[in-house]
Design a protein around this motif. Structure first.
Motif, PDB file in Angstrom:
ATOM      1  N   GLN A   1     -29.469  71.110 100.652  1.00 41.34           N
ATOM      2  CA  GLN A   1     -29.123  72.093 101.682  1.00 41.34           C
ATOM      3  C   GLN A   1     -27.720  71.828 102.212  1.00 41.34           C
ATOM      4  N   GLY A   2     -27.463  70.533 102.500  1.00 38.48           N
ATOM      5  CA  GLY A   2     -26.168  70.177 103.076  1.00 38.48           C
ATOM      6  C   GLY A   2     -25.026  70.566 102.162  1.00 38.48           C
ATOM      7  N   VAL A   3     -25.120  70.169 100.879  1.00 37.14           N
ATOM      8  CA  VAL A   3     -23.994  70.401  99.976  1.00 37.14           C
ATOM      9  C   VAL A   3     -23.850  71.892  99.672  1.00 37.14           C
ATOM     10  N   GLU A   4     -25.001  72.567  99.464  1.00 35.95           N
ATOM     11  CA  GLU A   4     -24.890  74.010  99.220  1.00 35.95           C
ATOM     12  C   GLU A   4     -24.366  74.726 100.455  1.00 35.95           C
ATOM     13  N   GLY A   5     -24.796  74.239 101.610  1.00 35.69           N
ATOM     14  CA  GLY A   5     -24.272  74.812 102.849  1.00 35.69           C
ATOM     15  C   GLY A   5     -22.772  74.615 102.939  1.00 35.69           C
ATOM     16  N   ALA A   6     -22.321  73.424 102.528  1.00 34.88           N
ATOM     17  CA  ALA A   6     -20.883  73.152 102.571  1.00 34.88           C
ATOM     18  C   ALA A   6     -20.151  74.126 101.673  1.00 34.88           C
ATOM     19  N   MET A   7     -20.680  74.350 100.470  1.00 38.69           N
ATOM     20  CA  MET A   7     -20.038  75.300  99.556  1.00 38.69           C
ATOM     21  C   MET A   7     -20.021  76.707 100.157  1.00 38.69           C
ATOM     22  N   MET A   8     -21.174  77.115 100.696  1.00 35.52           N
ATOM     23  CA  MET A   8     -21.246  78.459 101.286  1.00 35.52           C
ATOM     24  C   MET A   8     -20.266  78.581 102.437  1.00 35.52           C
ATOM     25  N   GLN A   9     -20.190  77.507 103.218  1.00 38.38           N
ATOM     26  CA  GLN A   9     -19.284  77.516 104.366  1.00 38.38           C
ATOM     27  C   GLN A   9     -17.840  77.661 103.895  1.00 38.38           C
ATOM     28  N   MET A  10     -17.516  76.996 102.781  1.00 36.82           N
ATOM     29  CA  MET A  10     -16.146  77.096 102.266  1.00 36.82           C
ATOM     30  C   MET A  10     -15.840  78.536 101.854  1.00 36.82           C
ATOM     31  N   ILE A  11     -16.800  79.137 101.136  1.00 35.21           N
ATOM     32  CA  ILE A  11     -16.547  80.495 100.650  1.00 35.21           C
ATOM     33  C   ILE A  11     -16.475  81.465 101.816  1.00 35.21           C
ATOM     34  N   SER A  12     -17.443  81.332 102.714  1.00 35.75           N
ATOM     35  CA  SER A  12     -17.478  82.267 103.830  1.00 35.75           C
ATOM     36  C   SER A  12     -16.259  82.086 104.729  1.00 35.75           C
ATOM     37  N   HIS A  13     -15.869  80.836 104.925  1.00 37.99           N
ATOM     38  CA  HIS A  13     -14.686  80.592 105.755  1.00 37.99           C
ATOM     39  C   HIS A  13     -13.447  81.189 105.109  1.00 37.99           C
ATOM     40  N   GLY A  14     -13.439  81.195 103.772  1.00 42.23           N
ATOM     41  CA  GLY A  14     -12.322  81.822 103.078  1.00 42.23           C
ATOM     42  C   GLY A  14     -12.181  83.277 103.486  1.00 42.23           C
ATOM     43  N   PHE A  15     -13.302  83.983 103.506  1.00 47.35           N
ATOM     44  CA  PHE A  15     -13.235  85.407 103.882  1.00 47.35           C
ATOM     45  C   PHE A  15     -12.947  85.590 105.368  1.00 47.35           C
ATOM     46  N   ILE A  16     -13.678  84.823 106.199  1.00 45.11           N
ATOM     47  CA  ILE A  16     -13.577  85.076 107.644  1.00 45.11           C
ATOM     48  C   ILE A  16     -12.215  84.667 108.186  1.00 45.11           C
ATOM     49  N   SER A  17     -11.762  83.451 107.814  1.00 41.37           N
ATOM     50  CA  SER A  17     -10.485  83.026 108.392  1.00 41.37           C
ATOM     51  C   SER A  17      -9.379  83.905 107.839  1.00 41.37           C
TER      52      SER A  17
ATOM     53  N   VAL B   1     -24.812  81.778 107.156  1.00 42.76           N
ATOM     54  CA  VAL B   1     -25.486  81.150 106.017  1.00 42.76           C
ATOM     55  C   VAL B   1     -25.071  79.690 105.877  1.00 42.76           C
ATOM     56  N   GLY B   2     -23.753  79.484 105.830  1.00 36.46           N
ATOM     57  CA  GLY B   2     -23.269  78.135 105.625  1.00 36.46           C
ATOM     58  C   GLY B   2     -23.659  77.212 106.766  1.00 36.46           C
ATOM     59  N   GLU B   3     -23.427  77.678 107.985  1.00 35.81           N
ATOM     60  CA  GLU B   3     -23.705  76.811 109.130  1.00 35.81           C
ATOM     61  C   GLU B   3     -25.187  76.479 109.193  1.00 35.81           C
ATOM     62  N   PHE B   4     -26.012  77.476 108.928  1.00 38.24           N
ATOM     63  CA  PHE B   4     -27.456  77.256 108.997  1.00 38.24           C
ATOM     64  C   PHE B   4     -27.886  76.211 107.964  1.00 38.24           C
ATOM     65  N   LEU B   5     -27.400  76.362 106.741  1.00 38.91           N
ATOM     66  CA  LEU B   5     -27.777  75.415 105.688  1.00 38.91           C
ATOM     67  C   LEU B   5     -27.295  74.005 106.020  1.00 38.91           C
ATOM     68  N   VAL B   6     -26.078  73.912 106.527  1.00 33.57           N
ATOM     69  CA  VAL B   6     -25.555  72.586 106.840  1.00 33.57           C
ATOM     70  C   VAL B   6     -26.376  71.951 107.960  1.00 33.57           C
ATOM     71  N   ILE B   7     -26.702  72.746 108.977  1.00 32.90           N
ATOM     72  CA  ILE B   7     -27.475  72.180 110.084  1.00 32.90           C
ATOM     73  C   ILE B   7     -28.849  71.740 109.576  1.00 32.90           C
ATOM     74  N   MET B   8     -29.408  72.544 108.671  1.00 33.16           N
ATOM     75  CA  MET B   8     -30.701  72.169 108.108  1.00 33.16           C
ATOM     76  C   MET B   8     -30.593  70.849 107.347  1.00 33.16           C
ATOM     77  N   GLY B   9     -29.535  70.759 106.535  1.00 36.38           N
ATOM     78  CA  GLY B   9     -29.328  69.523 105.779  1.00 36.38           C
ATOM     79  C   GLY B   9     -29.120  68.347 106.710  1.00 36.38           C
ATOM     80  N   ALA B  10     -28.345  68.549 107.744  1.00 32.35           N
ATOM     81  CA  ALA B  10     -28.060  67.470 108.682  1.00 32.35           C
ATOM     82  C   ALA B  10     -29.338  67.034 109.389  1.00 32.35           C
TER      83      ALA B  10
END
Lengths: 482, 493
Positions: B324-340, B393-402
């Motif tokens: 969850q953590g690592v996939e969340g990190a990947m999702m966060q990277m992709i999503s942050h790419g679009f949002i930022s 998505v990313g934040e949720f997965l990372v928090i779950m992993g954490a």
């Protein structure tokens, strides 16, 4: 040794250059001034290009000695001579307009240049201390005269004087070291010296001889703490001469270092390695740090040279075939970069502007986008940023250091390369980010800009084939070591 | 499977960039623009087969290419992608198109050079993600600095020179230490520069820790992690809008990518040993930097700090070592790419009109610019992690992993949902809503078709990833499971 082996044919390249130098000296005397100069220029460039081509077509198979073992023809010498000839031809082409503008365009300029080249070629092929010394003096005397060539310029005369006095001092130190070697081994021949010295470690006389030789080499290379002459000469000499001094003689100095340290004194490796570590690191540190404070481009490049010489010595001091190969590659790449950098200064210089202040580069990308772009490539290459040949030069030297268990030397060298990156970046900043000081367009010179373009783009476009060039250097060194 | 698609994706944009440079001065700017747009779209379309032809069930490198480059050092021209690099390459090709469109009218000076710089950078960035040889990777990694250095320095704001030199030297220093560890690994592995060989290379603990730290120096600067983040706000604020977008959306991801490709698989034991450090620094970034973002008066600076805070999530997710953590990190990277990217474009839209990035200049922008306001609010919501947007998505997965690793990590990390909402929405409130504060704001023109197009594309991506992230997650599963399996096995000799 016993058999008198002349085999003068092996020395054909040197003979061609020396003969043509005499011809260029004499022929223009029988012509009108302008015709004479034009002839001298064309003959000089043609000679150098032809000699390079001649050597390339007659590459030595292994090492063969000639002229009573005073002279050796091996692939390393061939490669170095090709580089020396081509780089010097480049200098002649770049210098033409600058010299014309300052009334320096005399046949003697080319004569001296050709004699200098002959000296460097002799150094590359030296198999004997005497040959080495003769080559060195032939080169140095030509350089002194070339620096003083701009006799109306006080700075130039002063720097020629300085160079002459210090150069003579260095030569005498070298001679003293050589005479000690002769006393110890009874021979001036490098191979014999090498055989005779093996067992003599710990002997004070041997240590003294090594110290004298290393000091003299450091003087000639311009490595810290024997670097004082470099900035003054670079700044004081007319730019056309600085370009000459900055490029090919470094290759010759590499030859001298290799013949003496890696050839004659190889078994004393542990002795000279310690000295070279100090000299190399001091050069990298001092060169890069002091360069930051310079406001004159030529002076800045002088300090940059000092740091590059430090890097090149890092390759030598590794004392392995990889190290020598890396140093060889480094020095050739460096000569090409230095040629390009001075080529750009010469290109920008006009009749009444030396164009050697950093501020002269301001807004270059607006005045001449192409030259600015070439400058950009050169500066990144000198800083060792990929994708340029300069990166691979540093890379191979560092690789050799790491392999020789000198990781700490590598780390120091790398850290100061970052410091160095700052002043190269500043040049790019001036050229690209600052507004221009003048609106004067850069005077075009078609032939020169073509050569300059090829010269500089080579640094980047060589990349797909850089592997073969590195292999060539490694192979040449392997044959040298045999 | 032998194909040279990756090579085409790397070299086509670079050659296109050179071609665009050849169009010369600003009098031929329209040609340069059209060429850049055409080529960037072509590259994007060419990159789609990477996804279509990607085997989701395999953790092996796909689309591999191989050739000898430098024989003396055993350096190869080796390319290949897996589930980590493929999405990042698509992100790169997609965002380059958007950046080219974004610079269409805004950039009026040295247009050809601007467009060429972005095209060349696109090729280099794809090279970074695709390289499987350490030297090739390093060459691309460093080469990327050159166009970015010029983009910030030439088209940037008033303090651009300081910012760009700081950016360059900071990243160069980190990278050189990485180079030294590559050389160490080269000698340890008996003369190989292959990254995959390094993955299998047994290493002692001391060596692992030192290599980890050297890689850390390179990647942490890029991410950037606290405390080496200080170059980012400077660089972002001074960069032109397009530069900020690429910087935030892709270059930061290279740091995260580096951790996944180098730190974790090459030095797994050191990664576990030093996970506390990574997690601590990540949590500091998440909380402290979010608070710093809260007090910024400059919109770009605010988004820059918000990026650092979000990237803290990425590194946190990686170093809790579960899927969850690592996939969340990947999702966060992709999503942050679009949002930022989208947020920087929004600031760019305002900046183009009033030449100010100060929040205080604005107020009540929604009145003159209703369409723009709608987009800006959407992206701000996404930035604060609203469910239904990609940020969630990313934040949720990372928090779950954490949470799986340690409940406290999750609790602290979850604070960002509050702070993130606070700084994003407070900025929106002050800029978009309220009474119209000045005549200048009242006279603002709403976004034009070009701007609507890019914002709408990004909004669509944000919503798509937010609502239906599975296609992207499916691509990563196999690779990430394999990576975690690899990391769980000790490499101590």
């Amino acid at each position: 040794m016993n058999a008198v082996t002349l085999k003068a044919a092996l020395a054909t390249p040197e003979i061609i250059v020396a003969f043509m130098a005499c011809l260029v000296l004499v022929a223009p005397l029988y012509m009108k001034k302008d015709t004479g100069i034009r002839l001298a220029y064309s003959l000089a460039v043609a000679t150098l290009v032809f000699t390079a081509a001649y050597i390339a077509m007659n590459v030595s198979e292994g090492a063969s000695a000639a002229l009573n073992n005073m002279y050796i023809a091996d692939p390393m010498a061939d490669l170095l001579k090709i580089a020396i000839c081509l780089v010097s031809a480049g200098v002649f082409i770049y210098s033409r307009r600058y010299n014309q503008d300052r009334d320096l365009d005399q046949p003697e300029y080319y004569v001296l240049g050709l004699f200098g080249v002959a000296g460097m070629m002799v150094m590359s092929s030296a198999n004997h201390l005497l040959t080495l010394y003769l080559g060195l003096e032939l080169m140095s005397l030509s350089l002194y005269a070339m620096i003083a060539f701009y006799r109306d310029d006080q700075l130039a005369v002063e720097s020629a004087m300085k160079y002459f006095v210090l150069g003579a001092l260095a030569s005498s130190i070298l001679l003293y070291g050589m005479s000690l070697l002769y006393g110890l081994t009874g021979s001036l021949e490098l191979a014999t010296i090498r055989g005779a010295l093996t067992a003599d470690e710990g002997n004070v006389a041997v240590a003294l001889a090594v110290v004298f030789i290393v000091v003299a080499l450091a003087f000639k290379l311009g490595a810290v703490p024997f670097h004082m002459w470099v900035p003054d000469v670079y700044q004081g000499a007319p730019t056309s001469t600085t370009a000459f001094v900055g490029a090919a003689p470094k290759i010759a100095a590499f030859a001298m270092t290799m013949r003496l340290l890696a050839g004659g004194l190889e078994d004393l490796h542990t002795m000279w390695q310690q000295m070279l570590i100090i000299i190399a690191l001091l050069s990298i540190i001092a060169g890069n740090v002091i360069a930051i404070a310079q406001s004159n481009l030529k002076r800045m490049l002088a300090y940059s040279t000092i740091s590059h010489m430090g890097f090149f010595l890092c390759g030598i001091l590794a004392g392995t075939d990889e190290g020598y190969g890396a140093a060889l590659f480094y020095v050739i790449v460096y000569a090409v970069m230095s040629l390009g950098a001075f080529g750009i200064i010469l290109f920008l210089a006009s009749r009444d502007n030396e164009s050697d202040r950093l501020d002269d580069l301001k807004g270059l990308s607006k005045r001449s986008p192409w030259i600015a772009f070439l400058l950009l490539i050169l500066m990144f290459s000198m800083a060792g940023v990929p994708p340029t040949a300069g990166f691979f030069a540093k890379f191979s030297v560092i690789e050799a250091l790491v392999k020789a268990d000198l990781v700490w030397v590598a780390v120091v060298a790398v850290l100061f390369a970052v410091v160095g990156a700052y002043y190269y970046l500043r040049i790019i900043k001036l050229a690209y980010f600052d507004p221009p000081e003048t609106d004067l367009p850069v005077a075009p010179a078609a032939g020169m800009s073509t050569v300059l373009t090829i010269n500089v783009l080579m640094i980047v476009l060589i990349l797909p084939w850089i592997g073969s060039l590195l292999s060539l250097c490694a192979e040449v060194i392997r044959q040298f070591a045999v | 499977m032998q194909s040279n698609l990756l090579s085409i994706l790397i070299w086509l944009p670079i050659l296109a960039g050179i071609l665009i440079l050849c169009t010369g001065g600003d009098e031929r700017a329209p040609v340069a623009r059209k060429l850049a747009l055409g080529f960037s779209i072509a590259v994007f379309i060419l990159s789609l087969p990477l996804w279509a032809g990607f085997d989701n069930s395999s953790a092996l490198m796909q689309f591999q290419e191989h050739g000898t480059w430098i024989e003396t050092f055993n350096v190869h021209y080796a390319l290949g992608i897996d589930g980590i690099s493929m999405p990042l390459i698509l992100l790169t090709t997609a965002l380059t198109v958007i950046v080219i469109i974004a610079g269409w009218e805004v950039i009026q000076e040295r247009v050809a050079q601007y467009m060429a710089a972005f095209m060349i950078m696109e090729g280099i960035m794809i090279g970074v993600f695709a390289a499987l040889d350490a030297v090739l990777f390093y060459v691309f990694w460093e080469a990327m600095l050159i166009p970015m250095f010029l983009i910030i320095g030439i088209w940037g704001g008033p303090n651009r020179i300081y910012a760009t030199i700081k950016f360059f030297l900071y990243t160069l220093l980190g990278s050189l230490l990485m180079l030294v560890s590559f050389l160490y690994l080269y000698n340890q592995s008996g003369g190989s520069f292959s990254i995959l060989d390094y993955h299998a290379l047994p290493l002692g603990m001391t060596a692992q820790v030192l290599i980890f730290l050297a890689f850390f120096a390179a990647f942490a600067v890029k991410v950037p992690m606290f405390p080496v983040h200080t170059w980012l706000p400077d660089a972002h604020v001074e960069a032109p809008t397009g530069g900020s977008v690429i910087l935030a959306a892709i270059m930061l991801k290279m740091g995260g990518y580096g951790f996944l490709r180098f730190n974790m698989p090459i030095t797994p034991d050191a990664s576990h040993e030093l996970a506390w450090l990574m997690i601590t620094l990540s949590l500091i970034a998440v909380v402290y930097i979010a608070l710093v973002a809260l007090v910024q008066g400059d919109m770009k600076k605010l988004i820059a700090y918000s990026s650092i805070s979000h990237m803290g999530f990425v590194t946190l997710g990686m170093f809790v070592f579960n899927s969850q953590g690592v996939e969340g990190a990947m999702m966060q990277m992709i999503s942050h790419g679009f949002i930022s990217g989208a947020l920087f474009l929004c600031v760019g839209v305002l900046y183009d009109r009033l030449h100010s990035r100060e929040i205080a200049t604005y107020g009540g922008v929604a009145t003159p610019m209703p369409i723009f306001a709608a987009f800006a609010v959407l992206f701000a919501m996404a930035n604060s992690g609203l469910p239904g947007t990609s940020g969630f998505v990313g934040e949720f997965l990372v928090i779950m992993g954490a949470f799986k690793a340690n409940a406290w990590f999750a609790i602290i990390a979850a604070l960002t949902l509050i702070f993130g909402a606070a700084y994003s929405l407070w900025m929106v409130k002050r800029v978009i809503y309220g009474a119209v504060t000045s005549d200048a704001v009242a006279a603002l023109k709403d976004v034009n078709c070009r701007e609507i197009l890019i914002l709408a594309l990004l909004a669509a991506m944000v919503l798509w990833v937010g609502v239906w992230p599975n296609p992207i997650l499916d691509v990563m599963h196999a690779t990430i499971d394999n990576l975690l399996l690899h990391v769980s096995v000790s490499k101590l000799p």
